[in-house]
Design a protein around this motif. Structure first.
Motif, PDB file in Angstrom:
ATOM      1  N   LEU A  38       0.823  -1.199  -0.048  1.00 36.19           N
ATOM      2  CA  LEU A  38       0.089  -0.066   0.074  1.00 36.19           C
ATOM      3  C   LEU A  38       0.838   1.143   0.086  1.00 36.19           C
ATOM      4  N   ALA A  39       1.963   1.301   0.555  1.00 37.13           N
ATOM      5  CA  ALA A  39       2.768   2.467   0.780  1.00 37.13           C
ATOM      6  C   ALA A  39       3.443   2.885  -0.600  1.00 37.13           C
ATOM      7  N   ARG A  40       3.519   1.806  -1.321  1.00 39.63           N
ATOM      8  CA  ARG A  40       4.025   1.958  -2.780  1.00 39.63           C
ATOM      9  C   ARG A  40       2.841   2.305  -3.927  1.00 39.63           C
ATOM     10  N   ILE A  41       1.377   2.283  -3.383  1.00 40.72           N
ATOM     11  CA  ILE A  41       0.611   2.746  -4.132  1.00 40.72           C
ATOM     12  C   ILE A  41      -0.098   4.350  -3.775  1.00 40.72           C
ATOM     13  N   ILE A  42      -0.079   4.422  -2.493  1.00 40.38           N
ATOM     14  CA  ILE A  42      -0.784   5.394  -1.912  1.00 40.38           C
ATOM     15  C   ILE A  42       0.008   6.517  -1.541  1.00 40.38           C
ATOM     16  N   ALA A  43      -0.257   7.624  -1.675  1.00 41.02           N
ATOM     17  CA  ALA A  43       0.792   8.926  -1.287  1.00 41.02           C
ATOM     18  C   ALA A  43       0.714   9.175  -0.066  1.00 41.02           C
ATOM     19  N   PRO A  44       1.698   9.604   0.640  1.00 42.09           N
ATOM     20  CA  PRO A  44       1.868   9.926   2.148  1.00 42.09           C
ATOM     21  C   PRO A  44       0.944  10.875   2.608  1.00 42.09           C
ATOM     22  N   ASP A  45       0.085  11.688   1.854  1.00 39.10           N
ATOM     23  CA  ASP A  45      -0.983  12.568   2.567  1.00 39.10           C
ATOM     24  C   ASP A  45      -2.160  11.719   2.599  1.00 39.10           C
ATOM     25  N   ALA A  46      -2.357  10.769   1.692  1.00 37.15           N
ATOM     26  CA  ALA A  46      -3.512   9.924   2.010  1.00 37.15           C
ATOM     27  C   ALA A  46      -3.405   9.154   3.354  1.00 37.15           C
ATOM     28  N   PHE A  47      -2.149   8.768   3.597  1.00 36.41           N
ATOM     29  CA  PHE A  47      -2.122   8.043   5.113  1.00 36.41           C
ATOM     30  C   PHE A  47      -2.108   8.985   5.937  1.00 36.41           C
ATOM     31  N   GLY A  48      -1.667  10.265   5.830  1.00 37.44           N
ATOM     32  CA  GLY A  48      -2.106  11.307   7.072  1.00 37.44           C
ATOM     33  C   GLY A  48      -3.552  11.390   7.206  1.00 37.44           C
ATOM     34  N   VAL A  49      -4.151  11.306   6.070  1.00 42.40           N
ATOM     35  CA  VAL A  49      -5.871  11.607   6.326  1.00 42.40           C
ATOM     36  C   VAL A  49      -6.384  10.515   6.980  1.00 42.40           C
ATOM     37  N   TYR A  50      -5.639   9.203   6.540  1.00 44.90           N
ATOM     38  CA  TYR A  50      -6.085   7.930   7.382  1.00 44.90           C
ATOM     39  C   TYR A  50      -5.799   7.982   8.791  1.00 44.90           C
ATOM     40  N   ALA A  51      -4.452   8.542   8.981  1.00 49.27           N
ATOM     41  CA  ALA A  51      -4.183   8.713  10.474  1.00 49.27           C
ATOM     42  C   ALA A  51      -5.290   9.550  11.440  1.00 49.27           C
ATOM     43  N   VAL A  52      -5.453  10.439  10.730  1.00 53.65           N
ATOM     44  CA  VAL A  52      -6.649  11.366  11.515  1.00 53.65           C
ATOM     45  C   VAL A  52      -7.952  10.410  11.965  1.00 53.65           C
ATOM     46  N   ALA A  53      -8.559   9.726  11.036  1.00 55.51           N
ATOM     47  CA  ALA A  53      -9.440   8.786  11.110  1.00 55.51           C
ATOM     48  C   ALA A  53      -9.218   7.807  12.106  1.00 55.51           C
ATOM     49  N   LEU A  54      -8.072   7.243  12.071  1.00 56.66           N
ATOM     50  CA  LEU A  54      -7.515   6.275  12.968  1.00 56.66           C
ATOM     51  C   LEU A  54      -7.415   6.946  14.423  1.00 56.66           C
ATOM     52  N   VAL A  55      -6.867   7.969  14.520  1.00 58.16           N
ATOM     53  CA  VAL A  55      -6.959   8.575  16.008  1.00 58.16           C
ATOM     54  C   VAL A  55      -8.320   8.620  16.487  1.00 58.16           C
ATOM     55  N   ALA A  56      -9.414   8.941  15.811  1.00 59.24           N
ATOM     56  CA  ALA A  56     -10.677   9.062  16.129  1.00 59.24           C
ATOM     57  C   ALA A  56     -11.177   7.500  16.766  1.00 59.24           C
ATOM     58  N   LEU A  57     -10.802   6.619  15.792  1.00 55.35           N
ATOM     59  CA  LEU A  57     -11.501   5.177  16.142  1.00 55.35           C
ATOM     60  C   LEU A  57     -10.760   4.572  17.361  1.00 55.35           C
ATOM     61  N   ASN A  58      -9.693   4.888  17.418  1.00 58.00           N
ATOM     62  CA  ASN A  58      -8.601   4.341  18.656  1.00 58.00           C
ATOM     63  C   ASN A  58      -9.441   4.983  20.031  1.00 58.00           C
ATOM     64  N   VAL A  59      -9.421   6.245  19.957  1.00 58.81           N
ATOM     65  CA  VAL A  59      -9.844   7.021  21.061  1.00 58.81           C
ATOM     66  C   VAL A  59     -11.252   6.393  21.423  1.00 58.81           C
ATOM     67  N   LEU A  60     -12.461   6.228  20.478  1.00 57.95           N
ATOM     68  CA  LEU A  60     -13.574   5.639  20.800  1.00 57.95           C
ATOM     69  C   LEU A  60     -13.356   4.261  21.234  1.00 57.95           C
ATOM     70  N   LEU A  61     -12.821   3.387  20.561  1.00 53.67           N
ATOM     71  CA  LEU A  61     -12.679   2.113  21.198  1.00 53.67           C
ATOM     72  C   LEU A  61     -12.108   1.690  22.604  1.00 53.67           C
ATOM     73  N   LEU A 226      -7.128   7.422  28.521  1.00 53.29           N
ATOM     74  CA  LEU A 226      -6.111   8.257  28.396  1.00 53.29           C
ATOM     75  C   LEU A 226      -4.790   7.522  27.873  1.00 53.29           C
ATOM     76  N   LEU A 227      -4.312   6.580  28.044  1.00 53.54           N
ATOM     77  CA  LEU A 227      -3.424   5.544  27.240  1.00 53.54           C
ATOM     78  C   LEU A 227      -3.571   5.807  25.650  1.00 53.54           C
ATOM     79  N   LEU A 228      -4.612   5.773  25.218  1.00 49.61           N
ATOM     80  CA  LEU A 228      -4.963   6.148  23.703  1.00 49.61           C
ATOM     81  C   LEU A 228      -4.820   7.495  23.356  1.00 49.61           C
ATOM     82  N   VAL A 229      -5.352   8.345  24.251  1.00 48.98           N
ATOM     83  CA  VAL A 229      -5.080   9.805  23.725  1.00 48.98           C
ATOM     84  C   VAL A 229      -3.577  10.018  23.754  1.00 48.98           C
ATOM     85  N   LEU A 230      -2.823   9.476  24.623  1.00 51.30           N
ATOM     86  CA  LEU A 230      -1.252   9.666  24.723  1.00 51.30           C
ATOM     87  C   LEU A 230      -0.572   9.056  23.520  1.00 51.30           C
ATOM     88  N   VAL A 231      -0.950   7.994  23.067  1.00 51.55           N
ATOM     89  CA  VAL A 231      -0.348   7.530  21.768  1.00 51.55           C
ATOM     90  C   VAL A 231      -0.897   8.061  20.620  1.00 51.55           C
TER      91      VAL A 231
END
Length: 496
Positions: A38-61, A226-231
Protein backbone atom coordinates in the motif's frame (compact mmCIF):
# COMPACT_ATOMS: atom_id res chain seq x y z
CA UNK A 1 4.29 -31.83 43.57
CA UNK A 2 2.05 -29.66 41.39
CA UNK A 3 -1.63 -30.12 42.10
CA UNK A 4 -3.86 -31.01 39.12
CA UNK A 5 -5.58 -27.65 39.00
CA UNK A 6 -2.27 -25.81 38.96
CA UNK A 7 -0.88 -28.11 36.30
CA UNK A 8 -4.00 -27.64 34.19
CA UNK A 9 -3.72 -23.84 34.46
CA UNK A 10 -0.03 -23.82 33.55
CA UNK A 11 -0.79 -26.07 30.58
CA UNK A 12 -3.55 -23.72 29.43
CA UNK A 13 -1.23 -20.72 29.73
CA UNK A 14 1.46 -22.53 27.75
CA UNK A 15 -0.97 -23.51 24.98
CA UNK A 16 -2.41 -20.03 24.90
CA UNK A 17 1.05 -18.51 24.59
CA UNK A 18 1.99 -20.88 21.75
CA UNK A 19 -1.15 -20.19 19.74
CA UNK A 20 -0.89 -16.46 20.47
CA UNK A 21 2.65 -16.55 19.12
CA UNK A 22 1.51 -18.20 15.87
CA UNK A 23 -1.46 -15.87 15.59
CA UNK A 24 0.46 -12.66 16.18
CA UNK A 25 3.41 -13.61 14.00
CA UNK A 26 1.10 -14.54 11.12
CA UNK A 27 -1.12 -11.49 11.45
CA UNK A 28 1.77 -9.05 11.81
CA UNK A 29 3.63 -10.54 8.88
CA UNK A 30 0.52 -10.26 6.73
CA UNK A 31 -0.18 -6.66 7.73
CA UNK A 32 3.50 -5.81 7.29
CA UNK A 33 3.57 -7.12 3.73
CA UNK A 34 0.27 -5.43 2.97
CA UNK A 35 1.61 -2.15 4.32
CA UNK A 36 4.61 -2.37 2.00
CA UNK A 37 2.32 -2.84 -1.01
CA UNK A 38 0.00 0.00 0.00
CA UNK A 39 2.87 2.41 0.71
CA UNK A 40 3.98 2.02 -2.90
CA UNK A 41 0.45 2.72 -4.20
CA UNK A 42 -0.95 5.38 -1.87
CA UNK A 43 0.64 8.81 -1.36
CA UNK A 44 1.91 9.97 2.06
CA UNK A 45 -0.80 12.64 2.43
CA UNK A 46 -3.52 9.96 2.06
CA UNK A 47 -1.91 8.05 4.91
CA UNK A 48 -2.02 11.30 6.87
CA UNK A 49 -5.77 11.58 6.35
CA UNK A 50 -6.19 7.95 7.37
CA UNK A 51 -4.15 8.62 10.51
CA UNK A 52 -6.65 11.30 11.54
CA UNK A 53 -9.53 8.82 11.21
CA UNK A 54 -7.52 6.19 13.06
CA UNK A 55 -6.96 8.59 15.95
CA UNK A 56 -10.71 9.04 16.29
CA UNK A 57 -11.38 5.31 16.08
CA UNK A 58 -8.71 4.39 18.63
CA UNK A 59 -10.01 6.92 21.13
CA UNK A 60 -13.57 5.66 20.68
CA UNK A 61 -12.57 2.01 21.06
CA UNK A 62 -10.59 2.75 24.21
CA UNK A 63 -13.70 4.15 25.88
CA UNK A 64 -16.05 1.60 24.35
CA UNK A 65 -17.86 -0.95 26.57
CA UNK A 66 -16.62 1.06 29.60
CA UNK A 67 -13.95 -1.49 30.47
CA UNK A 68 -16.51 -3.97 31.80
CA UNK A 69 -15.51 -6.86 29.54
CA UNK A 70 -12.28 -7.22 31.53
CA UNK A 71 -14.48 -8.10 34.51
CA UNK A 72 -15.51 -11.24 32.65
CA UNK A 73 -11.90 -12.21 31.99
CA UNK A 74 -10.85 -11.96 35.62
CA UNK A 75 -14.11 -13.04 37.31
CA UNK A 76 -13.59 -16.17 39.44
CA UNK A 77 -15.93 -19.07 38.77
CA UNK A 78 -19.06 -18.99 36.63
CA UNK A 79 -19.85 -15.74 34.79
CA UNK A 80 -23.52 -16.44 33.99
CA UNK A 81 -24.62 -13.95 36.64
CA UNK A 82 -22.73 -10.97 35.22
CA UNK A 83 -22.38 -11.70 31.48
CA UNK A 84 -25.87 -10.49 30.36
CA UNK A 85 -25.41 -7.17 32.14
CA UNK A 86 -21.91 -6.76 30.70
CA UNK A 87 -23.28 -7.44 27.20
CA UNK A 88 -26.02 -4.83 27.64
CA UNK A 89 -23.62 -2.20 28.94
CA UNK A 90 -21.16 -2.87 26.12
CA UNK A 91 -23.77 -2.58 23.37
CA UNK A 92 -25.44 0.49 24.86
CA UNK A 93 -22.17 2.37 25.26
CA UNK A 94 -21.04 1.46 21.73
CA UNK A 95 -24.29 2.80 20.27
CA UNK A 96 -23.95 6.10 22.13
CA UNK A 97 -20.33 6.50 21.05
CA UNK A 98 -21.17 5.65 17.44
CA UNK A 99 -23.86 8.33 17.23
CA UNK A 100 -21.53 10.81 18.91
CA UNK A 101 -18.79 10.01 16.39
CA UNK A 102 -21.11 10.66 13.45
CA UNK A 103 -21.99 14.08 14.84
CA UNK A 104 -18.50 15.10 15.95
CA UNK A 105 -16.52 13.83 12.93
CA UNK A 106 -16.50 17.17 11.13
CA UNK A 107 -15.30 19.37 14.00
CA UNK A 108 -12.78 16.69 15.02
CA UNK A 109 -11.23 16.46 11.54
CA UNK A 110 -11.16 20.25 11.26
CA UNK A 111 -9.38 20.57 14.60
CA UNK A 112 -6.67 18.17 13.43
CA UNK A 113 -6.10 20.15 10.25
CA UNK A 114 -7.65 17.58 7.90
CA UNK A 115 -11.30 18.44 7.14
CA UNK A 116 -11.20 15.96 4.25
CA UNK A 117 -11.07 13.17 6.84
CA UNK A 118 -14.67 13.75 8.00
CA UNK A 119 -16.30 11.05 5.90
CA UNK A 120 -13.52 8.59 6.63
CA UNK A 121 -13.98 9.12 10.39
CA UNK A 122 -17.71 8.47 10.06
CA UNK A 123 -17.18 5.27 8.06
CA UNK A 124 -14.57 3.86 10.42
CA UNK A 125 -16.80 4.58 13.43
CA UNK A 126 -18.86 1.55 12.39
CA UNK A 127 -16.10 -0.48 14.07
CA UNK A 128 -17.28 0.90 17.42
CA UNK A 129 -20.67 -0.76 17.00
CA UNK A 130 -19.02 -4.01 15.96
CA UNK A 131 -16.72 -3.90 18.97
CA UNK A 132 -19.64 -3.53 21.36
CA UNK A 133 -21.48 -6.47 19.81
CA UNK A 134 -18.43 -8.74 20.06
CA UNK A 135 -17.20 -7.53 23.46
CA UNK A 136 -18.54 -10.46 25.50
CA UNK A 137 -17.65 -13.18 22.94
CA UNK A 138 -14.10 -11.84 22.73
CA UNK A 139 -13.84 -11.70 26.51
CA UNK A 140 -14.95 -15.32 26.77
CA UNK A 141 -12.35 -16.36 24.18
CA UNK A 142 -9.65 -14.59 26.20
CA UNK A 143 -10.90 -16.08 29.47
CA UNK A 144 -10.69 -19.58 28.00
CA UNK A 145 -7.17 -19.02 26.57
CA UNK A 146 -8.79 -19.88 23.21
CA UNK A 147 -5.97 -18.50 21.09
CA UNK A 148 -6.39 -21.22 18.47
CA UNK A 149 -9.86 -19.88 17.73
CA UNK A 150 -8.48 -16.34 17.74
CA UNK A 151 -5.94 -17.43 15.15
CA UNK A 152 -8.68 -18.69 12.84
CA UNK A 153 -10.68 -15.50 13.34
CA UNK A 154 -7.77 -13.18 12.61
CA UNK A 155 -6.59 -15.14 9.58
CA UNK A 156 -10.04 -15.19 8.01
CA UNK A 157 -10.56 -11.48 8.71
CA UNK A 158 -7.21 -10.71 7.12
CA UNK A 159 -7.95 -12.88 4.10
CA UNK A 160 -11.27 -11.09 3.57
CA UNK A 161 -10.16 -7.50 4.18
CA UNK A 162 -6.79 -7.42 2.41
CA UNK A 163 -8.08 -7.99 -1.16
CA UNK A 164 -10.68 -5.28 -0.55
CA UNK A 165 -8.03 -2.79 0.59
CA UNK A 166 -5.53 -3.49 -2.18
CA UNK A 167 -8.18 -3.71 -4.88
CA UNK A 168 -9.67 -0.34 -3.95
CA UNK A 169 -6.19 1.19 -3.70
CA UNK A 170 -5.30 -0.01 -7.20
CA UNK A 171 -8.60 1.41 -8.43
CA UNK A 172 -7.55 4.84 -7.15
CA UNK A 173 -9.70 5.17 -4.04
CA UNK A 174 -6.75 6.28 -1.89
CA UNK A 175 -7.59 6.72 1.76
CA UNK A 176 -11.03 5.19 1.30
CA UNK A 177 -9.43 1.86 0.45
CA UNK A 178 -7.77 1.82 3.89
CA UNK A 179 -11.02 2.73 5.64
CA UNK A 180 -13.19 0.16 3.85
CA UNK A 181 -10.58 -2.54 4.39
CA UNK A 182 -10.55 -1.82 8.13
CA UNK A 183 -14.35 -1.94 8.41
CA UNK A 184 -14.63 -5.18 6.43
CA UNK A 185 -11.95 -6.80 8.60
CA UNK A 186 -13.63 -5.71 11.83
CA UNK A 187 -17.02 -6.93 10.66
CA UNK A 188 -15.62 -10.34 9.73
CA UNK A 189 -13.78 -10.73 13.04
CA UNK A 190 -16.84 -9.73 15.06
CA UNK A 191 -19.14 -12.21 13.30
CA UNK A 192 -16.66 -15.04 13.77
CA UNK A 193 -16.22 -14.20 17.47
CA UNK A 194 -19.99 -14.48 17.88
CA UNK A 195 -19.93 -17.82 16.09
CA UNK A 196 -16.97 -19.40 17.91
CA UNK A 197 -17.26 -18.03 21.43
CA UNK A 198 -17.00 -20.87 23.99
CA UNK A 199 -20.08 -19.57 25.88
CA UNK A 200 -23.06 -17.60 24.65
CA UNK A 201 -24.92 -15.07 26.76
CA UNK A 202 -27.94 -12.96 25.92
CA UNK A 203 -28.79 -9.45 26.99
CA UNK A 204 -29.99 -8.66 30.48
CA UNK A 205 -29.61 -6.09 33.21
CA UNK A 206 -29.06 -6.33 36.94
CA UNK A 207 -28.50 -3.02 38.74
CA UNK A 208 -26.27 -4.54 41.39
CA UNK A 209 -24.13 -6.32 38.79
CA UNK A 210 -23.92 -3.13 36.73
CA UNK A 211 -22.65 -1.18 39.73
CA UNK A 212 -20.14 -3.93 40.50
CA UNK A 213 -18.64 -4.19 37.02
CA UNK A 214 -18.69 -0.42 36.46
CA UNK A 215 -16.76 0.16 39.69
CA UNK A 216 -14.13 -2.17 38.28
CA UNK A 217 -14.38 -1.20 34.62
CA UNK A 218 -14.65 2.59 34.64
CA UNK A 219 -11.14 3.18 36.01
CA UNK A 220 -9.87 0.76 33.37
CA UNK A 221 -11.79 2.57 30.65
CA UNK A 222 -10.50 5.90 31.90
CA UNK A 223 -6.95 4.61 32.00
CA UNK A 224 -7.30 3.03 28.57
CA UNK A 225 -8.78 6.24 27.16
CA UNK A 226 -5.92 8.29 28.57
CA UNK A 227 -3.40 5.82 27.18
CA UNK A 228 -4.95 5.97 23.70
CA UNK A 229 -5.02 9.75 23.85
CA UNK A 230 -1.36 9.61 24.85
CA UNK A 231 -0.34 7.53 21.84
CA UNK A 232 -2.55 9.48 19.44
CA UNK A 233 -2.14 13.07 20.58
CA UNK A 234 1.11 13.20 18.62
CA UNK A 235 -0.86 12.60 15.40
CA UNK A 236 -3.08 15.53 16.32
CA UNK A 237 -0.08 17.77 16.96
CA UNK A 238 1.72 16.74 13.76
CA UNK A 239 -1.41 17.15 11.64
CA UNK A 240 -2.18 20.54 13.15
CA UNK A 241 1.37 21.95 13.12
CA UNK A 242 3.04 20.23 10.15
CA UNK A 243 0.22 19.16 7.78
CA UNK A 244 -1.04 15.88 6.36
CA UNK A 245 2.06 15.01 4.31
CA UNK A 246 4.34 15.16 7.36
CA UNK A 247 1.63 13.34 9.28
CA UNK A 248 1.83 10.57 6.66
CA UNK A 249 5.60 10.29 7.20
CA UNK A 250 5.14 10.29 10.96
CA UNK A 251 2.35 7.72 10.74
CA UNK A 252 4.63 5.34 8.84
CA UNK A 253 7.50 5.90 11.28
CA UNK A 254 5.22 5.36 14.26
CA UNK A 255 3.85 2.10 12.87
CA UNK A 256 7.30 0.78 12.04
CA UNK A 257 8.67 1.69 15.46
CA UNK A 258 5.64 0.06 17.08
CA UNK A 259 6.30 -3.26 15.38
CA UNK A 260 8.15 -4.75 18.37
CA UNK A 261 5.23 -3.67 20.57
CA UNK A 262 2.65 -5.26 18.27
CA UNK A 263 4.67 -8.38 17.63
CA UNK A 264 6.03 -9.17 21.11
CA UNK A 265 3.73 -7.52 23.62
CA UNK A 266 0.50 -8.55 21.91
CA UNK A 267 1.58 -12.20 21.94
CA UNK A 268 1.89 -12.18 25.71
CA UNK A 269 -0.94 -9.74 26.49
CA UNK A 270 -3.60 -12.03 25.02
CA UNK A 271 -3.12 -14.28 28.03
CA UNK A 272 -1.60 -12.03 30.72
CA UNK A 273 -4.76 -10.63 32.32
CA UNK A 274 -6.27 -14.08 32.77
CA UNK A 275 -3.00 -15.65 33.91
CA UNK A 276 -2.18 -12.82 36.33
CA UNK A 277 -5.63 -13.08 37.84
CA UNK A 278 -5.48 -16.88 38.28
CA UNK A 279 -1.92 -16.85 39.62
CA UNK A 280 -2.69 -13.94 41.95
CA UNK A 281 -5.40 -16.05 43.56
CA UNK A 282 -2.55 -18.42 44.51
CA UNK A 283 -0.27 -15.63 45.70
CA UNK A 284 2.09 -15.89 42.70
CA UNK A 285 0.93 -13.03 40.48
CA UNK A 286 3.98 -10.84 41.13
CA UNK A 287 6.38 -13.59 40.06
CA UNK A 288 4.34 -14.21 36.91
CA UNK A 289 4.44 -10.50 36.11
CA UNK A 290 8.21 -10.40 36.53
CA UNK A 291 8.66 -13.39 34.23
CA UNK A 292 6.41 -11.92 31.54
CA UNK A 293 8.24 -8.58 31.73
CA UNK A 294 11.58 -10.30 31.28
CA UNK A 295 10.27 -12.22 28.30
CA UNK A 296 8.73 -9.21 26.56
CA UNK A 297 11.64 -6.87 27.15
CA UNK A 298 14.25 -9.49 26.34
CA UNK A 299 12.89 -9.90 22.82
CA UNK A 300 11.65 -6.35 22.24
CA UNK A 301 14.95 -4.66 23.11
CA UNK A 302 16.67 -6.53 20.28
CA UNK A 303 14.01 -5.59 17.73
CA UNK A 304 13.89 -1.96 18.85
CA UNK A 305 17.66 -1.61 18.77
CA UNK A 306 17.89 -3.02 15.25
CA UNK A 307 15.18 -0.60 14.10
CA UNK A 308 16.99 2.36 15.63
CA UNK A 309 20.40 1.36 14.25
CA UNK A 310 19.27 0.84 10.66
CA UNK A 311 16.21 3.11 10.36
CA UNK A 312 17.00 4.89 7.03
CA UNK A 313 18.01 1.68 5.28
CA UNK A 314 14.90 -0.14 6.54
CA UNK A 315 12.49 2.62 5.47
CA UNK A 316 13.91 2.99 1.97
CA UNK A 317 14.20 -0.76 1.41
CA UNK A 318 10.62 -1.43 2.48
CA UNK A 319 8.66 1.59 1.30
CA UNK A 320 10.78 3.36 -1.31
CA UNK A 321 12.88 6.51 -1.46
CA UNK A 322 9.92 8.89 -1.15
CA UNK A 323 9.36 7.66 2.42
CA UNK A 324 12.94 8.40 3.62
CA UNK A 325 11.89 11.42 5.78
CA UNK A 326 10.01 8.97 8.04
CA UNK A 327 13.30 7.47 9.24
CA UNK A 328 14.18 10.59 11.23
CA UNK A 329 11.57 9.80 13.89
CA UNK A 330 12.21 6.08 14.36
CA UNK A 331 15.20 5.96 16.79
CA UNK A 332 13.37 7.98 19.47
CA UNK A 333 10.02 6.32 18.80
CA UNK A 334 11.39 2.89 19.70
CA UNK A 335 11.95 4.27 23.21
CA UNK A 336 8.23 5.04 23.31
CA UNK A 337 7.47 1.48 22.18
CA UNK A 338 9.53 0.02 25.02
CA UNK A 339 7.81 2.35 27.49
CA UNK A 340 4.39 1.31 26.22
CA UNK A 341 5.26 -2.36 26.69
CA UNK A 342 6.18 -1.70 30.30
CA UNK A 343 2.98 0.28 30.87
CA UNK A 344 0.72 -2.28 29.20
CA UNK A 345 2.06 -5.22 31.19
CA UNK A 346 1.81 -3.20 34.40
CA UNK A 347 -1.73 -2.22 33.41
CA UNK A 348 -2.69 -5.87 32.92
CA UNK A 349 -1.18 -6.88 36.25
CA UNK A 350 -2.74 -4.03 38.22
CA UNK A 351 -6.10 -4.79 36.57
CA UNK A 352 -5.83 -8.45 37.49
CA UNK A 353 -5.18 -7.68 41.16
CA UNK A 354 -7.85 -4.96 41.32
CA UNK A 355 -5.52 -1.96 41.58
CA UNK A 356 -6.93 0.03 38.66
CA UNK A 357 -6.97 3.60 39.99
CA UNK A 358 -3.19 3.99 39.99
CA UNK A 359 -3.01 3.48 36.23
CA UNK A 360 -5.44 6.36 35.70
CA UNK A 361 -3.20 8.74 37.65
CA UNK A 362 -0.13 7.54 35.78
CA UNK A 363 -1.68 8.17 32.38
CA UNK A 364 -3.04 11.55 33.47
CA UNK A 365 0.39 12.76 34.59
CA UNK A 366 1.92 11.34 31.42
CA UNK A 367 -0.55 13.26 29.25
CA UNK A 368 -0.03 16.54 31.10
CA UNK A 369 3.73 16.30 30.62
CA UNK A 370 3.52 15.10 27.03
CA UNK A 371 1.30 17.61 25.23
CA UNK A 372 3.50 20.73 25.61
CA UNK A 373 6.61 18.66 24.90
CA UNK A 374 5.13 17.37 21.64
CA UNK A 375 4.07 20.80 20.49
CA UNK A 376 7.51 22.28 21.20
CA UNK A 377 9.22 19.34 19.50
CA UNK A 378 7.09 19.73 16.37
CA UNK A 379 7.76 23.46 16.14
CA UNK A 380 11.54 23.07 16.60
CA UNK A 381 12.53 19.78 14.94
CA UNK A 382 9.47 18.58 13.01
CA UNK A 383 8.59 14.89 13.30
CA UNK A 384 12.01 14.11 14.80
CA UNK A 385 11.23 16.57 17.60
CA UNK A 386 7.88 14.91 18.28
CA UNK A 387 9.62 11.55 18.63
CA UNK A 388 12.30 12.96 20.94
CA UNK A 389 9.61 14.51 23.13
CA UNK A 390 7.99 11.08 23.49
CA UNK A 391 11.28 9.48 24.51
CA UNK A 392 12.16 12.15 27.09
CA UNK A 393 8.75 11.94 28.78
CA UNK A 394 8.91 8.12 28.89
CA UNK A 395 12.29 8.18 30.63
CA UNK A 396 11.59 11.08 33.00
CA UNK A 397 7.92 10.51 33.88
CA UNK A 398 6.52 7.17 32.78
CA UNK A 399 9.14 4.69 34.00
CA UNK A 400 9.29 6.18 37.54
CA UNK A 401 5.47 6.33 37.61
CA UNK A 402 5.14 2.65 36.72
CA UNK A 403 7.63 1.80 39.44
CA UNK A 404 5.57 3.66 42.04
CA UNK A 405 2.32 1.96 40.94
CA UNK A 406 3.86 -1.51 41.03
CA UNK A 407 5.53 -0.94 44.38
CA UNK A 408 2.20 0.09 45.90
CA UNK A 409 0.75 -3.16 44.54
CA UNK A 410 3.43 -5.14 46.38
CA UNK A 411 5.83 -5.82 43.49
CA UNK A 412 9.52 -5.36 44.42
CA UNK A 413 11.16 -2.93 42.01
CA UNK A 414 14.89 -3.62 42.27
CA UNK A 415 14.61 -7.20 40.92
CA UNK A 416 12.81 -5.77 37.87
CA UNK A 417 15.62 -3.26 37.34
CA UNK A 418 18.26 -5.98 37.61
CA UNK A 419 16.34 -8.10 35.11
CA UNK A 420 16.74 -5.40 32.44
CA UNK A 421 20.50 -4.92 32.79
CA UNK A 422 21.37 -7.86 30.55
CA UNK A 423 19.10 -6.77 27.65
CA UNK A 424 20.54 -3.26 28.01
CA UNK A 425 24.07 -4.64 27.61
CA UNK A 426 22.95 -6.54 24.51
CA UNK A 427 21.40 -3.35 23.08
CA UNK A 428 24.69 -1.45 23.50
CA UNK A 429 26.53 -4.16 21.60
CA UNK A 430 23.98 -4.08 18.76
CA UNK A 431 24.11 -0.27 18.52
CA UNK A 432 27.90 -0.23 18.38
CA UNK A 433 27.91 -2.82 15.62
CA UNK A 434 25.29 -0.76 13.77
CA UNK A 435 27.40 2.39 13.94
CA UNK A 436 30.39 0.51 12.55
CA UNK A 437 28.51 -1.20 9.72
CA UNK A 438 26.60 1.90 8.57
CA UNK A 439 29.94 3.70 8.23
CA UNK A 440 31.31 0.88 6.06
CA UNK A 441 28.33 -0.14 3.91
CA UNK A 442 25.79 1.81 1.85
CA UNK A 443 22.06 1.64 2.57
CA UNK A 444 20.50 -1.40 1.00
CA UNK A 445 19.89 -5.10 1.35
CA UNK A 446 23.54 -5.95 2.06
CA UNK A 447 23.68 -3.56 5.02
CA UNK A 448 20.40 -4.88 6.42
CA UNK A 449 21.37 -8.52 5.99
CA UNK A 450 24.85 -8.16 7.49
CA UNK A 451 23.64 -5.82 10.25
CA UNK A 452 20.74 -8.07 11.16
CA UNK A 453 22.86 -11.22 11.36
CA UNK A 454 25.63 -9.54 13.34
CA UNK A 455 23.15 -7.84 15.69
CA UNK A 456 21.20 -11.02 16.39
CA UNK A 457 24.37 -13.05 17.02
CA UNK A 458 25.81 -10.45 19.39
CA UNK A 459 22.55 -10.14 21.29
CA UNK A 460 22.04 -13.91 21.43
CA UNK A 461 25.53 -14.40 22.84
CA UNK A 462 24.79 -11.97 25.67
CA UNK A 463 21.08 -12.49 26.34
CA UNK A 464 20.14 -15.79 24.67
CA UNK A 465 20.50 -18.33 27.54
CA UNK A 466 18.80 -15.99 30.01
CA UNK A 467 15.95 -15.36 27.58
CA UNK A 468 15.45 -19.08 26.90
CA UNK A 469 15.13 -19.81 30.62
CA UNK A 470 12.62 -16.99 30.93
CA UNK A 471 10.48 -18.26 28.04
CA UNK A 472 10.36 -21.75 29.52
CA UNK A 473 9.40 -20.38 32.92
CA UNK A 474 6.57 -18.31 31.46
CA UNK A 475 5.24 -21.28 29.52
CA UNK A 476 5.10 -23.24 32.79
CA UNK A 477 7.91 -25.67 31.97
CA UNK A 478 10.88 -26.55 34.16
CA UNK A 479 14.37 -25.46 33.04
CA UNK A 480 16.26 -27.88 30.82
CA UNK A 481 18.80 -28.72 33.50
CA UNK A 482 15.98 -29.78 35.84
CA UNK A 483 14.46 -32.02 33.17
CA UNK A 484 17.79 -33.65 32.46
CA UNK A 485 18.43 -34.45 36.10
CA UNK A 486 18.15 -38.25 36.51
CA UNK A 487 15.34 -39.49 38.74
CA UNK A 488 16.33 -40.67 42.17
CA UNK A 489 16.07 -44.32 42.91
CA UNK A 490 13.25 -45.77 44.95
CA UNK A 491 15.68 -46.42 47.80
CA UNK A 492 16.77 -42.80 47.87
CA UNK A 493 13.16 -41.59 47.93
CA UNK A 494 12.27 -43.94 50.76
CA UNK A 495 15.34 -42.88 52.72
CA UNK A 496 14.12 -39.31 52.49
Amino acid sequence: MTDPAEGELESAIGRGLAWSLVNTATARLGSFLTGIVLARIIAPDAFGVYAVALVALNVLLSANELGVSVALVRHPGNVDRIAPTVATLAMASSLVLFVGALLAAGPFAEALGAPEATGVVQLMSVAVLLDGIAAVPNAMLTRAFAQRARLRIDLIAFAVSTPVTIGLALAGFGVWSLAWGAVVGNATASMLALLWTPERHGLGFDRAVAAEVLRFGLPLAGSSLLLLVLVNVDFAVVGRVLGTEQLGFYFMAFNLAAWPLMLVSSIVRRITTASYARMSDRGDGGATFRTSLRLVMGVAVLLCTLLAAYAPAIVVFLYGERWRPAAAAIPALVVLSLGRMLVELAYDYLSAVGRTVGTVWLHAVWLVALVPALWLGAEVLGIRGVAVAHALVVVAVVVPGVGIALRRAGVPIMPLVRDLLLPAAGAVAVLLSGLLLTSLLEDGFVLLAVGGVVGVLLYAAIVGPWLLRTARAFAGRPPLEARRRPPRSRRARSAR
